[in-house]
Design a protein around this motif. Structure first.
Motif, PDB file in Angstrom:
ATOM      1  N   ILE A 232       0.836  -1.198   0.000  1.00 38.42           N
ATOM      2  CA  ILE A 232       0.000   0.000   0.000  1.00 38.42           C
ATOM      3  C   ILE A 232       0.878   1.260   0.000  1.00 38.42           C
ATOM      4  CG2 ILE A 232      -1.745   1.314   1.270  1.00 38.42           C
ATOM      5  CD1 ILE A 232      -2.738  -1.297  -0.051  1.00 38.42           C
ATOM      6  N   PRO A 233       0.626   2.201  -0.924  1.00 39.24           N
ATOM      7  CA  PRO A 233       1.391   3.456  -0.963  1.00 39.24           C
ATOM      8  C   PRO A 233       1.107   4.305   0.282  1.00 39.24           C
ATOM      9  CG  PRO A 233       0.235   3.072  -3.033  1.00 39.24           C
ATOM     10  CD  PRO A 233      -0.316   2.101  -2.047  1.00 39.24           C
ATOM     11  N   ILE A 234       2.149   4.957   0.797  1.00 42.67           N
ATOM     12  CA  ILE A 234       2.012   5.708   2.047  1.00 42.67           C
ATOM     13  C   ILE A 234       2.209   7.213   1.862  1.00 42.67           C
ATOM     14  CG2 ILE A 234       2.815   5.961   4.420  1.00 42.67           C
ATOM     15  CD1 ILE A 234       1.492   3.253   3.857  1.00 42.67           C
ATOM     16  N   HIS A 235       3.406   7.637   1.399  1.00 47.42           N
ATOM     17  CA  HIS A 235       3.663   9.068   1.308  1.00 47.42           C
ATOM     18  C   HIS A 235       4.789   9.379   0.325  1.00 47.42           C
ATOM     19  CE1 HIS A 235       7.151   8.243   3.786  1.00 47.42           C
ATOM     20  NE2 HIS A 235       7.294   9.488   4.241  1.00 47.42           N
ATOM     21  N   ASN A 236       4.976  10.683   0.090  1.00 41.65           N
ATOM     22  CA  ASN A 236       6.126  11.178  -0.670  1.00 41.65           C
ATOM     23  C   ASN A 236       7.220  11.548   0.324  1.00 41.65           C
ATOM     24  OD1 ASN A 236       5.083  10.928  -3.215  1.00 41.65           O
ATOM     25  ND2 ASN A 236       4.516  13.073  -3.437  1.00 41.65           N
ATOM     26  N   GLN A 237       8.425  11.059   0.097  1.00 42.69           N
ATOM     27  CA  GLN A 237       9.508  11.254   1.056  1.00 42.69           C
ATOM     28  C   GLN A 237      10.641  12.065   0.420  1.00 42.69           C
ATOM     29  OE1 GLN A 237      12.377   7.976   2.163  1.00 42.69           O
ATOM     30  NE2 GLN A 237      11.179   8.011   4.049  1.00 42.69           N
ATOM     31  N   PRO A 238      10.840  13.338   0.841  1.00 43.06           N
ATOM     32  CA  PRO A 238      11.969  14.120   0.313  1.00 43.06           C
ATOM     33  C   PRO A 238      13.290  13.413   0.599  1.00 43.06           C
ATOM     34  CG  PRO A 238      10.454  15.508   1.553  1.00 43.06           C
ATOM     35  CD  PRO A 238      10.041  14.086   1.811  1.00 43.06           C
ATOM     36  N   GLN A 239      14.182  13.421  -0.363  1.00 41.77           N
ATOM     37  CA  GLN A 239      15.455  12.734  -0.218  1.00 41.77           C
ATOM     38  C   GLN A 239      16.563  13.706   0.185  1.00 41.77           C
ATOM     39  OE1 GLN A 239      15.625   9.125  -0.666  1.00 41.77           O
ATOM     40  NE2 GLN A 239      13.493   9.750  -0.354  1.00 41.77           N
ATOM     41  N   PRO A 240      17.550  13.232   0.959  1.00 44.61           N
ATOM     42  CA  PRO A 240      18.662  14.104   1.363  1.00 44.61           C
ATOM     43  C   PRO A 240      19.403  14.632   0.135  1.00 44.61           C
ATOM     44  CG  PRO A 240      18.676  12.043   2.600  1.00 44.61           C
ATOM     45  CD  PRO A 240      17.675  11.873   1.500  1.00 44.61           C
TER      46      PRO A 240
END
Length: 297
Positions: A232-240
């Motif tokens: 299940i898709p959860i969120h968008n995660q900004p990458q370092p």
């Protein structure tokens, strides 16, 4: 007159799995409201079972998730999280009976242009929610989000298996809400079936992050996350990103990244007791408005 059939080509986003199936020209996709299909936004079709052809990969190497009486196995790509198909039967075969499972495919995984837009696709409804035992959501046990929002409500939710749980703190969500809520038809959002909302980071707490799969593509500035167990898709995660890397980005990408640094976009389909069909959801044509255009594998 004999029914006419057409070959449809589908795939996950990363291209590790590509298939071709045959369907009647006047097919209707089935929209199931069960706990699992709702969370993934699935739209299902049953092809001719002897006309399923895997061009890349195969059903046996997809990640398989099953629950309840385990009559259905939900199959998704372990690399990008795209939900491709379900394999199973309505009832568990009795001892000595042959096992002849049916494979149904998710229209969301069809390659762009195969059936037009999922927003206008003709569908029929299956009341899977009333089939067998009611779904029991996982309980969020973490701390309350830190945001100080007057009149806020705490929403909780999870992936389907409960390995990832989240809390969202914000004003009540209903038809009167002015929050930006969006369905995007870009190549990845369409395949994931997500309905996005864009709260700030201090409005969200996520438990079980060790169980998140993170899929990076294109600019690799944001990761699309999904549960590694149930998909299940959860969120968008900004990458370092380093200052040097940031300064080397095109201006448009820098603006986009800066605008999202304080946000934690989440898939509202994960929230318990909330039906995205009851909200003011905007359709965003991300496939055509966000260059460069994705190349279908």
């Amino acid at each position: 007159m004999a029914e006419e059939f057409k070959t449809y080509r589908g795939s996950c986003h990363c291209g590790d799995y590509i298939y071709e199936i045959k369907l009647g020209l006047d097919f209707k996709a089935t929209k199931c409201n069960c706990s699992s299909c709702y969370k993934k936004g699935g739209l299902w079709v049953i092809p001719k079972q002897d006309e399923i052809h895997w061009v890349e990969g195969g059903v046996d190497t997809l990640t398989s998730y099953t629950f309840g009486e385990k009559t259905f196995h939900h199959k998704f790509c372990p690399g990008c999280g795209a939900q491709l198909c379900i394999v199973g039967t309505m009832e568990v075969p009795k001892p000595g009976e042959p096992y002849n499972p049916t494979t149904v495919f998710n229209v969301r995984s069809f390659q762009y242009g195969q059936v037009g837009d999922v927003w206008t696709l003709e569908t029929k409804t299956l009341d899977g929610k009333s089939y067998r035992k009611p779904y029991e959501p996982a309980k969020f046990t973490g701390p309350e989000p830190e945001a100080a929002t007057e009149g806020a409500k705490i929403y909780t939710g999870s992936c389907h298996c409960g390995a990832i749980r989240l809390a969202l703190k914000m004003k009540p969500l209903d038809k009167t809400s002015d929050e930006r809520i969006m369905d995007c038809n870009c190549s990845i959002c369409n395949r994931h079936g997500s309905t996005w909302m864009y709260p700030k980071k201090d409005q969200v707490v996520i438990e079980g992050e060790d169980n998140l799969g993170v899929y990076l593509f294109n600019t690799k500035l944001f990761g699309k996350t999904f549960c590694k167990i149930c998909g299940i898709p959860i969120h968008n995660q900004p990458q370092p990103i380093t200052e040097e890397q940031f300064n080397n980005l095109p201006e448009g990408h820098r603006k986009w990244l800066k605008s999202g640094q304080d946000l934690m976009p989440i898939n509202l389909r994960t929230i318990d007791g909330l039906d995205v069909d009851d909200l003011n959801v905007v359709h965003y044509d991300g496939y055509n408005k966000n260059p460069p255009r994705y190349v279908e594998p």
